[in-house]
Design a protein around this motif. Structure first.
Motif, mmCIF file in Angstrom:
data_model
loop_
_atom_site.group_PDB
_atom_site.id
_atom_site.type_symbol
_atom_site.label_atom_id
_atom_site.label_comp_id
_atom_site.label_asym_id
_atom_site.label_seq_id
_atom_site.Cartn_x
_atom_site.Cartn_y
_atom_site.Cartn_z
ATOM 1 N N GLY A 8 0.743 -1.182 -0.083
ATOM 2 C CA GLY A 8 -0.022 0.042 0.073
ATOM 3 C C GLY A 8 0.852 1.152 -0.024
ATOM 4 O O GLY A 8 0.271 2.148 -0.213
ATOM 5 N N ASN A 9 2.089 1.126 0.235
ATOM 6 C CA ASN A 9 3.008 2.250 0.361
ATOM 7 C C ASN A 9 3.434 2.564 -1.043
ATOM 8 O O ASN A 9 3.888 1.862 -1.793
ATOM 9 N N PRO A 10 2.835 3.778 -1.706
ATOM 10 C CA PRO A 10 3.413 4.189 -3.301
ATOM 11 C C PRO A 10 4.809 4.044 -3.441
ATOM 12 O O PRO A 10 5.082 3.892 -4.606
ATOM 13 N N ALA A 11 5.731 4.191 -2.431
ATOM 14 C CA ALA A 11 7.203 4.165 -2.652
ATOM 15 C C ALA A 11 7.376 2.700 -3.134
ATOM 16 O O ALA A 11 8.584 2.777 -3.885
ATOM 17 N N HIS A 12 6.501 1.785 -2.754
ATOM 18 C CA HIS A 12 6.872 0.334 -3.112
ATOM 19 C C HIS A 12 6.277 -0.190 -4.045
ATOM 20 O O HIS A 12 6.302 -1.165 -4.641
ATOM 21 N N LEU A 13 5.600 0.794 -4.974
ATOM 22 C CA LEU A 13 4.840 0.596 -6.355
ATOM 23 C C LEU A 13 5.368 0.111 -7.352
ATOM 24 O O LEU A 13 5.249 -0.862 -8.148
ATOM 25 N N TRP A 14 6.802 0.885 -7.771
ATOM 26 C CA TRP A 14 7.468 0.601 -8.750
ATOM 27 C C TRP A 14 9.001 0.940 -8.541
ATOM 28 O O TRP A 14 9.525 1.938 -8.601
ATOM 29 N N GLN A 15 9.421 -0.054 -7.753
ATOM 30 C CA GLN A 15 10.800 0.057 -7.333
ATOM 31 C C GLN A 15 11.712 -0.435 -8.353
ATOM 32 O O GLN A 15 11.354 -1.272 -9.222
ATOM 33 N N HIS A 16 13.032 -0.001 -8.118
ATOM 34 C CA HIS A 16 14.324 -0.643 -9.099
ATOM 35 C C HIS A 16 14.256 -1.857 -8.840
ATOM 36 O O HIS A 16 14.084 -2.507 -7.729
ATOM 37 N N THR A 17 15.070 -2.677 -9.578
ATOM 38 C CA THR A 17 15.343 -3.830 -9.419
ATOM 39 C C THR A 17 16.574 -4.176 -8.471
ATOM 40 O O THR A 17 17.262 -2.994 -8.180
ATOM 41 N N PRO A 18 17.030 -5.221 -8.080
ATOM 42 C CA PRO A 18 18.029 -5.188 -7.041
ATOM 43 C C PRO A 18 19.411 -4.888 -7.730
ATOM 44 O O PRO A 18 20.064 -4.193 -6.808
ATOM 45 N N THR A 19 19.520 -4.884 -8.800
ATOM 46 C CA THR A 19 20.802 -4.437 -9.397
ATOM 47 C C THR A 19 20.825 -2.919 -9.440
ATOM 48 O O THR A 19 21.844 -2.072 -9.104
ATOM 49 N N GLU A 20 19.627 -2.239 -10.120
ATOM 50 C CA GLU A 20 19.695 -0.936 -10.267
ATOM 51 C C GLU A 20 19.530 -0.281 -8.864
ATOM 52 O O GLU A 20 20.178 0.968 -8.518
#
Length: 630
Positions: A406-418
């Protein structure tokens, strides 16, 4: 132990000492139960294939004696001492188990003329060895029936070590299983089978040396056998609770328990023997709601309710409960207490997680906060040797709420490498992050050290200092883990960082598994191998004609998607393949040339270049994909 293994750090030594003081190690009831009824041990207890390749060696756990060393959680050490006990045991007169010859137990129930075999282990080699041990001490009784309690591979795959397809086909040996067994048994090992098998290598510590600094067990059993996986389809389907079947004079009353530990599962009551087989729904550990190898999240609410039903149905007529793992529980009062504790365990985790979800808590927050009530915490059978409170609570959250918290910051996170590249840059570069992680490691904050170092390794996989320290961090986390599979995951990560990838030692998608694919499952198995981008512009129409069922399947490849239907089609197919249901699984073996298919009994008529075009866009899984590196 390997030459690169490190000793336990002081903070791990202190943790182990504190746990020895907190848990009731003076309680020896489980050791009495695990040894009760011993008839004979198998000496030596090692099994090999006909070509000499090892399949199983329980003797490698002989080091599990005395007090736990500092490199093993003392609670896990105790569990491994119990689980590694092996031999032929009498449960009650007429029911016998062989334990310590695979991850699971095999049970032999004596009938009028022969024996009914319950859950014939994971490999034909270990199942055959178990049957030989039974016969050595109980006589040459023929196998007169087989029962699969559920659809996991360690409970059916050794079947051809105890009977044959010919005897089953002739009606001499019925095979009983719960409704939906074959579909679930096959699908689990095929759809995501490559990824599950790769992660299972971590889960069971397949590449780890056995010893106090390596693999000591998996909590549910010591490890998995690496022999031949077989399958004979059931001939008798159990569909309703209360259904009664008699095989060779053995009377069995079944309780359906779908969507508990397995999607297709059942318990078995033996009224004439006052015995209850709890399958894998009540064992001497907190089980997995989401196994670390991967699977669909299991339903703890169902699980708890079915155990309530077990108590109601069989509590007054049962003097012993035994399962397909671990050791039995004897005495009517103790059986009811054991089932009640297991019931309350899953019910508590479910209900309290939902309570906190509805207050806005996320999975990690719940896992960090929620504790079992003292009455459950003090029970050895609720300890998290295989499942854990931590990852089970997150699984319950996932079951109801999915991956997004539900946290928007977690909606579209970078891949582990990026993400790793950005974290490392923000913190002053890889060397600076490794220095910070070293301080956390030395302070005993291993979780934070792992978090920091994981970013470095994914950002710069060749950073030797970060890789080495991350390996050391995982190793210490493994030493401290009470959960056997957590230990194996941590130490397997250590092994790959230090020595390189070790692949998938145990493959469950065997020829027998593939041979039991229904046409729909087989076409689905092909569909998940299509390389979508490579097939965007490909258009294929194939007909599969099954002469034994008089069915025709149309396979269509469009827009990178392979679909199938049995509905009549107006447009002609480019190619028609004619075969039988039994010969059809040859398609799944990968060689799609007309000659190879003809040799397998599949005739081609039409444009055979369609097979080449289909083969060109198949992209099978990688059984050696990286896990702890990009």
């Amino acid at each position: 132990m390997t030459s690169s293994s490190k000793p336990a750090q002081p903070f791990i030594v202190q943790q182990q000492a504190a746990l020895r003081q907190r848990l009731p190690f003076a309680d020896r009831q489980d050791f009495e139960d695990a040894a009760r009824g011993l008839i004979a041990r198998r000496e030596p207890n090692a099994v090999s294939r006909t070509d000499g390749r090892p399949v199983w060696d329980n003797d490698t756990y002989a080091f599990l004696e005395g007090e736990a060393p500092d490199t093993v959680n003392p609670s896990l050490w105790r569990q491994s001492q119990l689980v590694s006990q092996q031999g032929l045991f009498e449960v009650v007169e007429g029911i016998y188990q062989v334990r310590g010859l695979d991850l699971s137990n095999v049970t032999f129930v004596e009938g009028t003329t022969g024996i009914v075999v319950i859950d014939p282990l994971l490999s034909t080699e270990t199942a055959s060895a178990a049957l030989a041990l039974y016969r050595e001490h109980r006589g040459e009784r023929p196998v007169s029936g087989v029962v699969y309690t559920h659809s996991h591979v360690d409970h059916f795959a050794g079947v051809k070590g105890v009977t044959t397809q010919e005897d089953v086909d002739a009606g001499r040996v019925p095979v009983l299983a719960p409704e939906g067994f074959t579909e679930h048994a096959v699908a689990e090992n095929v759809y995501a089978g490559t990824a599950m098998a790769r992660r299972a290598a971590y889960m069971y510590g397949a590449a780890l040396a056995r010893g106090p600094q390596g693999q000591v067990g998996a909590g549910l059993g010591q490890t998995t056998a690496t022999g031949t996986v077989s399958l004979i389809a059931p001939t008798v389907e159990i569909t309703t609770t209360g259904q009664e079947e008699t095989v060779d004079g053995v009377r069995m009353v079944f309780q359906m328990a779908p969507d508990t530990e397995a999607p297709s599962e059942m318990l078995i009551h033996f009224p004439d023997l006052r015995a209850l087989c709890t399958a894998e729904d009540a064992t001497h550990t907190l089980h997995n709601l989401l196994t670390l190898r991967g699977a669909v999240v299991r339903d703890p609410h169902n699980w708890s309710q079915y155990l309530t039903e077990s108590i109601d149905l069989f509590g007054e007529t049962t003097d012993v409960a035994f399962a397909s793992h671990h050791w039995p529980t004897w005495g009517a009062e103790r059986v009811r207490h054991f089932l009640t504790v297991q019931r309350d365990l899953y019910g508590y985790l479910h209900d309290q997680t939902l309570r906190l979800i509805n207050k806005g808590w996320t999975g990690p927050e719940i896992a960090e906060h929620l504790q079992l009530p003292p009455a459950l915490e003090k029970e050895w059978s609720t300890r998290g040797y295989y499942g854990s409170v931590s990852h089970n609570l997150k699984a319950i959250y996932q079951r109801y709420m999915g991956w997004f918290d539900g946290n928007p910051a977690h909606l579209w996170q970078h891949t582990p490498t990026e993400a790793g590249k950005r974290y490392v840059e923000c913190m002053g570069g890889a060397d600076a992050v490794a220095t910070l992680a070293r301080a956390s490691f030395e302070a005993g904050d291993l979780r934070w050290a792992a978090e920091l170092l994981n970013h470095v390794v994914f950002a710069q996989p060749d950073h030797t200092g970060a890789r080495d320290l991350l390996a050391d961090t995982y190793e210490q986390l493994g030493y401290g883990a009470e959960n056997g599979t957590w230990r194996n995951f941590y130490l397997s990560g250590t092994t790959e960082l230090r020595e390189g990838q070790f692949g998938t030692p145990t493959v469950t998608a065997s020829a027998d598994i593939i041979a039991n694919l229904s046409p729909g499952l087989l076409f689905d198995a092909l569909a998940v191998q299509i390389n979508g981008p490579e097939a965007w512009d490909e258009h294929l129409a194939l007909d599969i004609v099954l002469t034994d069922t008089q069915q025709t399947y149309r396979l269509t490849l469009t827009n990178g998607v392979l679909t199938h239907t049995t509905a009549p089609q107006q447009d002609p197919a480019e190619l028609t393949l004619t075969t039988t249901t039994r010969q059809l699984p040859a398609l799944a073996l990968g060689n799609l040339t007309p000659d190879a298919l003809a040799e397998a009994g599949i005739q081609s008529d039409g444009d055979t270049t369609a097979l080449d075009r289909l083969a060109d866009v198949l992209d099978p899984g990688d059984p050696d994909f990286p896990i702890v590196t990009p």
